[in-house]
Design a protein around this motif. Structure first.
Motif, PDB file in Angstrom:
ATOM      1  N   THR A   1       0.373  -7.310  18.627  1.00 16.49           N
ATOM      2  CA  THR A   1      -0.371  -7.088  17.389  1.00 16.49           C
ATOM      3  C   THR A   1       0.208  -5.851  16.716  1.00 16.49           C
ATOM      4  OG1 THR A   1      -2.368  -8.051  18.336  1.00 16.49           O
ATOM      5  CG2 THR A   1      -2.641  -6.715  16.371  1.00 16.49           C
ATOM      6  N   VAL A   2       0.708  -6.028  15.475  1.00 18.73           N
ATOM      7  CA  VAL A   2       1.397  -4.937  14.767  1.00 18.73           C
ATOM      8  C   VAL A   2       0.650  -4.655  13.459  1.00 18.73           C
ATOM      9  CG1 VAL A   2       3.608  -4.094  13.896  1.00 18.73           C
ATOM     10  CG2 VAL A   2       3.565  -5.822  15.714  1.00 18.73           C
ATOM     11  N   PRO A   3      -0.217  -3.630  13.429  1.00 18.82           N
ATOM     12  CA  PRO A   3      -0.847  -3.244  12.170  1.00 18.82           C
ATOM     13  C   PRO A   3       0.089  -2.331  11.364  1.00 18.82           C
ATOM     14  CG  PRO A   3      -1.740  -1.932  13.961  1.00 18.82           C
ATOM     15  CD  PRO A   3      -0.746  -2.879  14.581  1.00 18.82           C
ATOM     16  N   VAL A   4       0.160  -2.561  10.051  1.00 15.84           N
ATOM     17  CA  VAL A   4       0.994  -1.766   9.153  1.00 15.84           C
ATOM     18  C   VAL A   4       0.112  -1.312   7.985  1.00 15.84           C
ATOM     19  CG1 VAL A   4       3.066  -1.705   7.707  1.00 15.84           C
ATOM     20  CG2 VAL A   4       3.046  -3.075   9.810  1.00 15.84           C
ATOM     21  N   ARG A   5       0.130   0.024   7.708  1.00 19.88           N
ATOM     22  CA  ARG A   5      -0.732   0.575   6.654  1.00 19.88           C
ATOM     23  C   ARG A   5       0.082   1.504   5.779  1.00 19.88           C
ATOM     24  NH1 ARG A   5      -3.950   5.269   6.597  1.00 19.88           N
ATOM     25  NH2 ARG A   5      -3.413   5.604   8.804  1.00 19.88           N
ATOM     26  N   ASN A   6      -0.177   1.421   4.472  1.00 18.93           N
ATOM     27  CA  ASN A   6       0.414   2.388   3.531  1.00 18.93           C
ATOM     28  C   ASN A   6      -0.611   3.496   3.303  1.00 18.93           C
ATOM     29  OD1 ASN A   6       1.630   3.837   1.517  1.00 18.93           O
ATOM     30  ND2 ASN A   6       1.834   2.122   0.071  1.00 18.93           N
ATOM     31  N   ALA A   7      -0.396   4.628   3.991  1.00 24.52           N
ATOM     32  CA  ALA A   7      -1.342   5.741   3.896  1.00 24.52           C
ATOM     33  C   ALA A   7      -1.022   6.682   2.737  1.00 24.52           C
ATOM     34  CB  ALA A   7      -1.338   6.525   5.211  1.00 24.52           C
ATOM     35  N   GLY A   8       0.032   6.351   1.966  1.00 25.16           N
ATOM     36  CA  GLY A   8       0.430   7.233   0.879  1.00 25.16           C
ATOM     37  C   GLY A   8      -0.274   6.924  -0.426  1.00 25.16           C
ATOM     38  N   GLY A   9       0.196   7.612  -1.480  1.00 23.30           N
ATOM     39  CA  GLY A   9      -0.425   7.438  -2.785  1.00 23.30           C
ATOM     40  C   GLY A   9       0.341   6.525  -3.699  1.00 23.30           C
ATOM     41  N   SER A  10       1.477   6.007  -3.268  1.00 19.76           N
ATOM     42  CA  SER A  10       2.273   5.099  -4.084  1.00 19.76           C
ATOM     43  C   SER A  10       2.580   3.839  -3.289  1.00 19.76           C
ATOM     44  CB  SER A  10       3.595   5.773  -4.497  1.00 19.76           C
ATOM     45  OG  SER A  10       3.360   6.942  -5.270  1.00 19.76           O
ATOM     46  N   GLU A  11       2.911   2.785  -4.033  1.00 17.13           N
ATOM     47  CA  GLU A  11       3.224   1.539  -3.349  1.00 17.13           C
ATOM     48  C   GLU A  11       4.549   1.654  -2.591  1.00 17.13           C
ATOM     49  OE1 GLU A  11       5.453  -0.762  -7.045  1.00 17.13           O
ATOM     50  OE2 GLU A  11       3.370  -1.298  -6.540  1.00 17.13           O
ATOM     51  N   ALA A  12       4.615   0.872  -1.513  1.00 15.92           N
ATOM     52  CA  ALA A  12       5.843   0.812  -0.717  1.00 15.92           C
ATOM     53  C   ALA A  12       6.515  -0.515  -1.011  1.00 15.92           C
ATOM     54  CB  ALA A  12       5.525   0.941   0.769  1.00 15.92           C
ATOM     55  N   THR A  13       7.636  -0.452  -1.677  1.00 18.91           N
ATOM     56  CA  THR A  13       8.324  -1.678  -2.065  1.00 18.91           C
ATOM     57  C   THR A  13       9.284  -2.118  -0.965  1.00 18.91           C
ATOM     58  OG1 THR A  13      10.067  -0.440  -3.177  1.00 18.91           O
ATOM     59  CG2 THR A  13       8.153  -1.060  -4.500  1.00 18.91           C
ATOM     60  N   ASP A  14       9.488  -3.452  -0.952  1.00 28.60           N
ATOM     61  CA  ASP A  14      10.433  -4.057   0.010  1.00 28.60           C
ATOM     62  C   ASP A  14      10.168  -3.534   1.433  1.00 28.60           C
ATOM     63  OD1 ASP A  14      12.428  -5.710   0.882  1.00 28.60           O
ATOM     64  OD2 ASP A  14      14.051  -4.292   0.443  1.00 28.60           O
ATOM     65  N   THR A  15       8.912  -3.719   1.856  1.00 28.45           N
ATOM     66  CA  THR A  15       8.523  -3.258   3.180  1.00 28.45           C
ATOM     67  C   THR A  15       9.016  -4.250   4.228  1.00 28.45           C
ATOM     68  OG1 THR A  15       6.541  -2.269   2.240  1.00 28.45           O
ATOM     69  CG2 THR A  15       6.580  -2.558   4.638  1.00 28.45           C
ATOM     70  N   THR A  16       9.700  -3.735   5.215  1.00 25.90           N
ATOM     71  CA  THR A  16      10.240  -4.582   6.280  1.00 25.90           C
ATOM     72  C   THR A  16       9.845  -4.017   7.634  1.00 25.90           C
ATOM     73  OG1 THR A  16      12.338  -3.397   6.326  1.00 25.90           O
ATOM     74  CG2 THR A  16      12.208  -5.335   4.890  1.00 25.90           C
ATOM     75  N   LEU A  17       9.935  -4.895   8.643  1.00 21.59           N
ATOM     76  CA  LEU A  17       9.586  -4.501  10.008  1.00 21.59           C
ATOM     77  C   LEU A  17      10.639  -5.058  10.951  1.00 21.59           C
ATOM     78  CD1 LEU A  17       7.217  -3.142  11.662  1.00 21.59           C
ATOM     79  CD2 LEU A  17       6.440  -5.476  12.101  1.00 21.59           C
ATOM     80  N   LYS A  18      11.159  -4.219  11.816  1.00 26.12           N
ATOM     81  CA  LYS A  18      12.170  -4.624  12.779  1.00 26.12           C
ATOM     82  C   LYS A  18      11.611  -4.424  14.179  1.00 26.12           C
ATOM     83  CE  LYS A  18      16.162  -5.630  14.689  1.00 26.12           C
ATOM     84  NZ  LYS A  18      16.647  -7.021  14.742  1.00 26.12           N
ATOM     85  N   LEU A  19      11.680  -5.507  15.005  1.00 26.16           N
ATOM     86  CA  LEU A  19      11.221  -5.454  16.391  1.00 26.16           C
ATOM     87  C   LEU A  19      12.416  -5.311  17.317  1.00 26.16           C
ATOM     88  CD1 LEU A  19       8.605  -8.336  16.270  1.00 26.16           C
ATOM     89  CD2 LEU A  19       8.088  -5.908  16.439  1.00 26.16           C
ATOM     90  N   THR A  20      12.283  -4.396  18.249  1.00 26.00           N
ATOM     91  CA  THR A  20      13.305  -4.242  19.286  1.00 26.00           C
ATOM     92  C   THR A  20      12.712  -4.750  20.589  1.00 26.00           C
ATOM     93  OG1 THR A  20      14.199  -2.306  18.152  1.00 26.00           O
ATOM     94  CG2 THR A  20      14.823  -2.633  20.467  1.00 26.00           C
ATOM     95  N   LEU A  21      13.277  -5.829  21.119  1.00 24.02           N
ATOM     96  CA  LEU A  21      12.733  -6.504  22.293  1.00 24.02           C
ATOM     97  C   LEU A  21      13.610  -6.218  23.511  1.00 24.02           C
ATOM     98  CD1 LEU A  21      11.990 -10.007  20.721  1.00 24.02           C
ATOM     99  CD2 LEU A  21      10.450  -8.044  20.892  1.00 24.02           C
ATOM    100  N   PRO A  22      13.022  -6.337  24.701  1.00 27.23           N
ATOM    101  CA  PRO A  22      13.826  -6.203  25.914  1.00 27.23           C
ATOM    102  C   PRO A  22      14.872  -7.304  25.993  1.00 27.23           C
ATOM    103  CG  PRO A  22      11.486  -6.062  26.415  1.00 27.23           C
ATOM    104  CD  PRO A  22      11.593  -6.517  25.005  1.00 27.23           C
TER     105      PRO A  22
END
Length: 555
Positions: A60-81
């Motif tokens: 389960t991967v929660p992602v939050r923008n805690a800043g005051g501006s939008e985050a464009t082109d948000t990506t997530l990379k997983l590193t697996l065993p």
């Protein structure tokens, strides 16, 4: 610097401040830059452990923008065993993922917004104690106030041990203060293997109160138990797979006690190999003495076994089934079955050593009564087998028997104390006889004279005062000895004997000599279609009436 010069500078500064204030108030005027984006990532795994063969883990991967501006082109990379594979599933929360690249894209994440995606990763095999890590890293094209919170990791440990968790299940915790079977407790001792490898069998240990004892129902045949001391031990060697359970249905007995008193049993479970944890291997349960519910004798069946109908002189069996319910024993239990005047017992042994039966009453008001002085709850059901015989004269049709139970102790209900079984009594007698060739025409059936099989077409039995019809009862001599046998309802009959057309025989002289070997056909029509008839004979229920038929050669 002179005073005049200082005064001028101050005036100029004031003017500058006023101008700046006015510019700020104008539409479209420049404002201070807002806070930048700040992407924050979390990561949890479920479970946090896998067995040596590896297995599936939920990410389960929660992602939050805690800043005051939008985050464009948000990506997530997983590193697996190494050797792990990713399964995207169907809970991506708006993300678009590439399982092969282990990369997901969200697009624009507004300020203050959050999202989460759920993935499954299948881990390869590993060794006991080895830890492997999964890492999730987020990025955005927007400027962030911090990137130290863009990465999260979770560790999964390989555990190659069983873990037996002990629990008590299904117990009511109440026992009767009266003792007996009512003071037999019940609870299920259960071991659940929450580890990752099989447990090679289980050993339950119970610390019992000093007055507890084992009874008839204590032993579970699935377990090898020792109840010889106050520490009861039960074992078996059946493997308990990871996620599997082993259970023992536990029936300790206690003596009579005082209402409100308690008895506590502590149970534990172990296995022959090291476990992941021993903190969950034991538990206690408590039994409390209570006033039991009222007993209840339940007579739930009375059936004539294996018979649809019976006839005079035939033995049959009435089976009466009953049990004791409720929480208290029943005393002086009796089962009474009234008998019709024409029915009698052939045996008073009910087939159950706990019961004694006797025949009560006069000839016209008789009953079988079976008694049991004490009947504790939790004992076997009773099946009383009463052997009876119906005598001649029993009324044709349904023959019913009603069994009624009673006890001298109070009962919860009397509505279940009676049951009725029935069988059809067939009132009938038999007409029989010999058909033979009276070769010497002396009216007597001699030992060397042949039977008349094949010479007689049929024998009809017609009730006195009626005419023959298509459905009258019939008889036919057999080919071995010329006898016939026909069942008839009680009444007075004439036997009409029809010879085969044109046979060279007539009826021999009747009523000559010994009645046991003479002919009983007293008249005939003669001729080609020769018919003879007997005198009126009476057929009685359960009786046998003989009409012999002698034929003499006509040539």
């Amino acid at each position: 610097m002179g005073t005049g010069t200082l005064r001028a500078l101050r005036a100029g500064s004031l003017a500058t401040a006023v101008v700046a204030s006015l510019l700020t108030a104008l539409p479209g005027a420049a404002t201070a830059a807002p806070n930048p984006a700040d992407v924050v990532v979390g990561l949890t795994t479920d479970p946090g452990e896998v067995g040596p063969a590896g297995g599936r883990v939920r990410l389960t991967v929660p992602v939050r923008n805690a800043g005051g501006s939008e985050a464009t082109d948000t990506t997530l990379k997983l590193t697996l065993p190494s050797g792990a594979t990713l399964d995207l599933g169907d809970s991506l929360g708006g993300w678009t993922c590439d399982a092969t690249a282990a990369k997901c894209r969200y697009g624009t994440l507004p300020a203050g917004a959050d999202t989460a995606l759920v993935l499954n990763v299948t881990l390869p095999a590993g060794t006991d104690g080895h830890q492997t890590t999964v890492t999730a890293t987020a990025s955005t094209r927007s400027r962030e106030s911090s990137t130290t919170n863009n990465t999260a990791s979770a560790t999964v440990e390989y555990v190659a041990k069983p873990d037996l968790a002990f629990s008590w299940e299904f117990g009511s915790g109440e026992i009767s203060y009266l003792g007996g079977n009512g003071s037999r407790g019940f609870v299920q001792a259960r071991a659940t293997n929450i580890g990752t490898t099989p447990a090679p069998g289980a050993r339950f240990t119970f610390q019992m109160p000093p007055d507890a004892f084992a009874g008839a129902s204590t032993t579970d045949p699935e377990w090898n138990c020792d109840f010889s001391t106050s520490t009861w031990v039960c074992t078996n060697d059946r493997e308990i797979p990871a996620g599997g359970i082993a259970y023992l249905n536990f029936y300790p007995y206690f003596p009579a006690g005082t209402v409100g008193d308690t008895r506590t049993v502590t149970g534990s479970v172990s296995t022959s190999v090291p476990e992941r944890s021993l903190a969950n291997n034991s538990g206690a349960t408590t039994f409390t003495y209570v006033v039991p519910t009222t007993g209840d004798v339940d007579l739930y069946g009375a059936d004539v076994v294996g018979r649809v109908d019976v006839r005079a002189g035939e033995e049959f069996e009435l089976a009466v089934a009953l049990g004791v319910r409720g929480g208290s024993p029943s005393e002086n239990v009796a089962v009474r079955v009234p008998l019709p005047a024409t029915v009698e017992p052939t045996s008073l042994d009910p087939g159950d050593a706990n019961w004694t039966c006797r025949l009560d009453g006069a000839a016209d008001d008789r009953s079988i009564e079976c008694t049991r002085p004490f009947w504790d709850i939790g004992t076997d059901e009773a099946h009383l087998h009463l052997k009876l015989k119906a005598n001649p004269g029993t009324t044709d049709g349904p023959l019913s028997f009603t069994a009624t139970a009673s006890a001298t102790t109070p009962e919860a209900s009397l509505d279940n104390n009676t049951a009725t079984g029935s069988v059809t009594y067939v009132a009938e007698g038999v007409i029989t006889g010999h058909a033979w060739i009276d070769t010497d025409r002396d009216g007597q059936r001699d030992a060397d004279e042949p039977n008349a099989y094949g010479k007689i077409g049929k024998i009809e039995f017609v009730l006195e005062g009626t005419q023959p019809s298509w459905d009258v009862p019939r008889g036919y001599p057999n080919d071995s000895d010329g006898t016939y046998f026909t069942r008839l309802k009680p009444g007075r009959y004439v036997a009409n004997v029809y010879l085969q057309d044109g046979v060279p025989y007539s009826f021999t002289t009747p009523d000559v000599g010994d009645d046991a070997t003479d002919s009983d056909v007293i008249g005939s029509t003669g001729g080609y279609y020769n018919r003879g008839w007997s005198a009126v004979v009476e057929v009685k229920d359960g009786g046998e009436t003989v009409v012999d038929i002698g034929l003499a050669p006509t040539a």
